[in-house]
Design a protein around this motif. Structure first.
Motif, PDB file in Angstrom:
ATOM      1  N   ILE A  74       1.929   1.921  -3.506  1.00 18.65           N
ATOM      2  CA  ILE A  74       0.782   2.411  -4.278  1.00 18.65           C
ATOM      3  C   ILE A  74       0.555   3.881  -3.980  1.00 18.65           C
ATOM      4  O   ILE A  74       0.370   4.694  -4.890  1.00 18.65           O
ATOM      5  CB  ILE A  74      -0.475   1.569  -3.988  1.00 18.65           C
ATOM      6  CG1 ILE A  74      -0.295   0.155  -4.526  1.00 18.65           C
ATOM      7  CG2 ILE A  74      -1.723   2.224  -4.593  1.00 18.65           C
ATOM      8  CD1 ILE A  74      -1.345  -0.830  -4.065  1.00 18.65           C
ATOM      9  N   LYS A  75       0.585   4.248  -2.721  1.00 20.13           N
ATOM     10  CA  LYS A  75       0.409   5.659  -2.324  1.00 20.13           C
ATOM     11  C   LYS A  75       1.513   6.529  -2.944  1.00 20.13           C
ATOM     12  O   LYS A  75       1.250   7.620  -3.439  1.00 20.13           O
ATOM     13  CB  LYS A  75       0.418   5.777  -0.807  1.00 20.13           C
ATOM     14  CG  LYS A  75       0.098   7.164  -0.295  1.00 20.13           C
ATOM     15  CD  LYS A  75       0.016   7.147   1.230  1.00 20.13           C
ATOM     16  CE  LYS A  75      -0.509   8.376   1.840  1.00 20.13           C
ATOM     17  NZ  LYS A  75       0.084   9.593   1.688  1.00 20.13           N
ATOM     18  N   ALA A  76       2.738   6.036  -2.934  1.00 16.52           N
ATOM     19  CA  ALA A  76       3.865   6.797  -3.483  1.00 16.52           C
ATOM     20  C   ALA A  76       3.700   7.044  -4.983  1.00 16.52           C
ATOM     21  O   ALA A  76       3.941   8.162  -5.458  1.00 16.52           O
ATOM     22  CB  ALA A  76       5.181   6.063  -3.206  1.00 16.52           C
ATOM     23  N   GLN A  78       0.836  -1.213   0.000  1.00 15.87           N
ATOM     24  CA  GLN A  78       0.000   0.000   0.000  1.00 15.87           C
ATOM     25  C   GLN A  78       0.865   1.256   0.000  1.00 15.87           C
ATOM     26  O   GLN A  78       0.505   2.256  -0.619  1.00 15.87           O
ATOM     27  CB  GLN A  78      -0.938   0.005   1.211  1.00 15.87           C
ATOM     28  CG  GLN A  78      -2.118  -0.932   1.087  1.00 15.87           C
ATOM     29  CD  GLN A  78      -2.987  -0.628  -0.121  1.00 15.87           C
ATOM     30  OE1 GLN A  78      -3.239  -1.499  -0.942  1.00 15.87           O
ATOM     31  NE2 GLN A  78      -3.462   0.585  -0.252  1.00 15.87           N
ATOM     32  N   GLU A  79       2.004   1.221   0.684  1.00 15.34           N
ATOM     33  CA  GLU A  79       2.904   2.380   0.722  1.00 15.34           C
ATOM     34  C   GLU A  79       3.429   2.707  -0.673  1.00 15.34           C
ATOM     35  O   GLU A  79       3.520   3.875  -1.058  1.00 15.34           O
ATOM     36  CB  GLU A  79       4.071   2.127   1.689  1.00 15.34           C
ATOM     37  CG  GLU A  79       3.666   2.020   3.135  1.00 15.34           C
ATOM     38  CD  GLU A  79       3.050   0.662   3.526  1.00 15.34           C
ATOM     39  OE1 GLU A  79       3.298  -0.373   2.834  1.00 15.34           O
ATOM     40  OE2 GLU A  79       2.280   0.643   4.506  1.00 15.34           O
ATOM     41  N   GLU A  87       0.868   6.996  -6.617  1.00 19.45           N
ATOM     42  CA  GLU A  87      -0.308   7.868  -6.749  1.00 19.45           C
ATOM     43  C   GLU A  87       0.083   9.322  -6.536  1.00 19.45           C
ATOM     44  O   GLU A  87      -0.374  10.212  -7.266  1.00 19.45           O
ATOM     45  CB  GLU A  87      -1.390   7.446  -5.763  1.00 19.45           C
ATOM     46  CG  GLU A  87      -2.663   8.251  -5.883  1.00 19.45           C
ATOM     47  CD  GLU A  87      -3.765   7.749  -4.976  1.00 19.45           C
ATOM     48  OE1 GLU A  87      -4.941   7.976  -5.333  1.00 19.45           O
ATOM     49  OE2 GLU A  87      -3.479   7.129  -3.933  1.00 19.45           O
ATOM     50  N   GLU A  88       0.934   9.573  -5.564  1.00 17.72           N
ATOM     51  CA  GLU A  88       1.399  10.941  -5.293  1.00 17.72           C
ATOM     52  C   GLU A  88       2.207  11.509  -6.448  1.00 17.72           C
ATOM     53  O   GLU A  88       2.340  12.724  -6.583  1.00 17.72           O
ATOM     54  CB  GLU A  88       2.197  10.979  -3.994  1.00 17.72           C
ATOM     55  CG  GLU A  88       1.307  10.801  -2.768  1.00 17.72           C
ATOM     56  CD  GLU A  88       2.077  10.641  -1.461  1.00 17.72           C
ATOM     57  OE1 GLU A  88       3.336  10.587  -1.484  1.00 17.72           O
ATOM     58  OE2 GLU A  88       1.408  10.557  -0.409  1.00 17.72           O
TER      59      GLU A  88
END
Length: 183
Positions: free
Chosen positions: A165-167, A162-163, A169-170
């Motif tokens: 994926i978030k990175a 998830q980390e 996405e950012e």
């Protein structure tokens, strides 16, 4: 953020039964927005691709893609094709068939070429370490590509958490593609 599942025979098997049971297990946890049937080693690709499309239709997967073979994708009623970075010349033909076209890219020049030729989306990889995929591009490089290219970009390569994926996405990506995240 779109989720793009890419199959691999080492996780999904090489028979219609193993493919179906593996996909059912994955779909019980997560329904991706895009899904690609990829198996570079089987001589049974057309038969397995047909089973794959039927299974994905039962689960109403929005975008069902086949790997590289755009005539087969059209004949089996898939939504599109994911072309390799050696198939830029096939973008126009696949688009003429009404297929959604994703193409693998690994450099800015390839991403720009895909955009100019009318690809609907690209994968850009590898972002993080992925076995046998070369030196990771990293998030800075990904952000630079996202800022320069207008075609939707799926970050690919080593995305398993998830980390991560978030990175990505950012960085402004359209989505992420992964094999191992969905397992």
């Amino acid at each position: 953020m779109k989720h793009y599942l890419i199959t691999d025979p080492s996780f999904y098997g090489s028979s219609a039964d193993s493919l179906e049971s593996s996909l059912e297990a994955v779909f019980s946890k997560n329904i991706p927005d895009f899904i690609l049937y990829r198996d570079k080693s089987t001589s049974e690709y057309p038969q397995l691709a047909s089973a794959f499309v039927k299974i994905c239709r039962r689960y109403t997967i929005a975008n069902v893609l086949l790997h590289g073979d755009y005539p087969l994708a059209k004949s089996l009623g898939a939504d599109g094709v994911h072309l390799t970075s050696m198939q830029f010349n096939a973008i126009t033909e696949a688009k003429k068939l009404g297929l959604y076209v994703v193409i693998s890219t690994h450099t800015y020049d390839e991403a720009l070429k895909a955009q100019e030729l009318g690809a609907d989306a690209i994968t850009y990889s590898p972002i993080f370490f992925s076995p046998a995929k070369g030196e990771p591009k990293g998030l800075e490089d990904l952000k630079e590509i996202v800022d320069k290219i207008r075609v939707p970009i799926f970050a690919l390569g080593g995305i398993t958490t998830q980390e991560q994926i978030k990175a990505v996405e950012e960085c402004g990506t359209y989505g992420f593609a992964s094999i191992r995240y969905f397992i």
